[in-house]
Enzyme design. Structure first.
Site, PDB file in Angstrom:
ATOM      1  N   ASP A  82       0.853  -1.192   0.000  1.00 26.66           N
ATOM      2  CA  ASP A  82       0.000   0.000   0.000  1.00 26.66           C
ATOM      3  C   ASP A  82       0.896   1.251   0.000  1.00 26.66           C
ATOM      4  O   ASP A  82       1.947   1.263   0.658  1.00 26.66           O
ATOM      5  CB  ASP A  82      -0.856  -0.059   1.279  1.00 26.66           C
ATOM      6  CG  ASP A  82      -1.972   0.955   1.294  1.00 26.66           C
ATOM      7  OD1 ASP A  82      -2.451   1.339   0.217  1.00 26.66           O
ATOM      8  OD2 ASP A  82      -2.399   1.337   2.415  1.00 26.66           O
ATOM      9  N   HIS A 204      -9.754   4.715  -0.453  1.00 27.85           N
ATOM     10  CA  HIS A 204      -8.919   4.688   0.758  1.00 27.85           C
ATOM     11  C   HIS A 204      -9.696   5.359   1.886  1.00 27.85           C
ATOM     12  O   HIS A 204     -10.699   6.031   1.658  1.00 27.85           O
ATOM     13  CB  HIS A 204      -7.611   5.443   0.510  1.00 27.85           C
ATOM     14  CG  HIS A 204      -6.634   4.665  -0.314  1.00 27.85           C
ATOM     15  ND1 HIS A 204      -5.390   4.304   0.139  1.00 27.85           N
ATOM     16  CD2 HIS A 204      -6.727   4.159  -1.560  1.00 27.85           C
ATOM     17  CE1 HIS A 204      -4.758   3.622  -0.789  1.00 27.85           C
ATOM     18  NE2 HIS A 204      -5.541   3.521  -1.838  1.00 27.85           N
ATOM     19  N   GLY A 205      -9.183   5.200   3.113  1.00 28.09           N
ATOM     20  CA  GLY A 205      -9.798   5.910   4.238  1.00 28.09           C
ATOM     21  C   GLY A 205     -11.126   5.317   4.667  1.00 28.09           C
ATOM     22  O   GLY A 205     -12.083   6.038   4.951  1.00 28.09           O
ATOM     23  N   GLY A 206     -11.181   3.981   4.746  1.00 23.07           N
ATOM     24  CA  GLY A 206     -12.447   3.311   5.089  1.00 23.07           C
ATOM     25  C   GLY A 206     -12.918   3.551   6.519  1.00 23.07           C
ATOM     26  O   GLY A 206     -14.118   3.500   6.795  1.00 23.07           O
TER      27      GLY A 206
HETATM   28  P1  13P Z   1      -8.150   4.162   7.280  1.00 17.85           P
HETATM   29  O1  13P Z   1      -6.987   4.162   8.208  1.00 17.85           O
HETATM   30  O2  13P Z   1      -8.942   5.411   7.331  1.00 17.85           O
HETATM   31  O3  13P Z   1      -9.008   2.951   7.465  1.00 17.85           O
HETATM   32  O4  13P Z   1      -7.572   4.125   5.791  1.00 17.85           O
HETATM   33  C1  13P Z   1      -6.888   2.994   5.353  1.00 17.85           C
HETATM   34  C2  13P Z   1      -6.265   3.191   4.040  1.00 17.85           C
HETATM   35  O5  13P Z   1      -6.800   3.845   3.174  1.00 17.85           O
HETATM   36  C3  13P Z   1      -4.965   2.562   3.818  1.00 17.85           C
HETATM   37  O6  13P Z   1      -4.398   2.935   2.609  1.00 17.85           O
END
Ligand code: 13P
Length: 272
Positions: A82, A204-206
């Site tokens: 990632d 991203h950013g779940g």
């Molecule tokens: P979060 O930390 O908000 O779940 O985002 C995870 C992510 O997008 C990793 O690349």
């Protein structure tokens, strides 16, 4: 079953109209919790680790662990780097056998981002690995460092899609870590991209999104959704007292609960 290319998972998700969960791991407990959840719900998944995390969880140790867990799993598991920022790290992940890598050039001007991504597509093709790129910018770094969220330009997305990437992370107002206020996601951007790209769309950013937001982005074509902070917080909260083995057991279980909730929300349960 077992270790697979991310490309095949994204294709199945595209055909079925669901999303593959891409779960960040920091240690063995995370890896086991994610894989246990996937096996229990018969869901294909992606195990991922970001370059910025490697000072704490070295790739030379975490990579073989992730790959071994994927190979032993009874469901399809892709192993993904990632937010790869440097060619040397991307090269190391490919050499270890990761089945996909992200080339994150989102801090660069679009021309340079495209050039770097093309280099990574060419490198990854030697390993038959999939490639994810980023256009616009996901807010805040994976490690909590400050970075302003930027909405992806449609033109940049179409240009990036031509590099031969398999997946495209788009900035739509999303951010890593905890949101200070409920995020306003730009569904209008997704509406214009849905069905128009060769690459699968990635969110991203779940952590911190509502069930309804997940359902809406999936209905608008998101096929890979990243979750990290929720996993790390669950593990940290599960560790109490000085009995290390009790903490290992409770960590694995806590991670598994978080991952199962997301697998169900993403519609990937029973798709293995
Ligand atoms: P979060 O930390 O908000 O779940 O985002 C995870 C992510 O997008 C990793 O690349």
């Amino acid at each position: 079953m077992a270790l697979v290319n991310m490309r095949s998972l994204l294709k199945d998700a595209q055909n079925g109209g669901w999303a593959v969960g891409s779960f960040s791991v920091a240690n063995m407990e995370c890896v086991r919790g994610v894989v246990n959840a996937a096996e229990e719900l018969r869901a294909p998944i992606i195990l991922q680790i970001a370059e910025v995390r490697l000072p704490h969880s070295p790739l030379a140790l975490m990579g073989p662990l992730m790959l071994a867990a994927a190979k032993r799993a009874t469901v399809p598991v892709a192993v993904h780097l990632d937010h790869g920022k440097t060619i040397s790290c991307i090269q190391e992940a490919l050499s270890l056998g990761f089945t996909s890598v992200m080339c994150d050039g989102s801090e660069l001007p679009i021309e340079e981002n495209i050039k770097l991504t093309e280099e990574v597509v060419s490198l990854a093709s030697k390993y038959d690995a999939a490639v994810e790129a980023e256009v616009g910018r996901v807010g805040r770094g994976e490690d909590g460092s400050e970075a302003e969220a930027q909405i992806a330009s449609l033109d940049d997305c179409f240009r990036m899609d031509k590099t031969g990437i398999d997946a495209l992370a788009v900035g739509i107002g999303n951010a890593h870590g905890l949101y200070a206020a409920a995020p306003h996601l730009r569904y209008d951007v997704l509406e214009k991209l849905n069905g128009k790209l060769r690459a699968a769309l990635v969110l991203h950013g779940g952590t911190g999104l509502s069930d309804e937001q997940f359902q809406t982005v999936i209905s608008l074509g998101m096929r890979k959704i990243n979750v990290a902070t929720d996993i790390f917080m669950a593990q940290a909260a599960a560790c109490q007292g000085s009995d290390i083995y009790r903490n290992i057991v409770s960590s694995v279980d806590a991670v598994s609960q978080v991952v199962k909730r997301h697998i169900r929300l993403f519609g990937s349960e029973g798709k293995a």
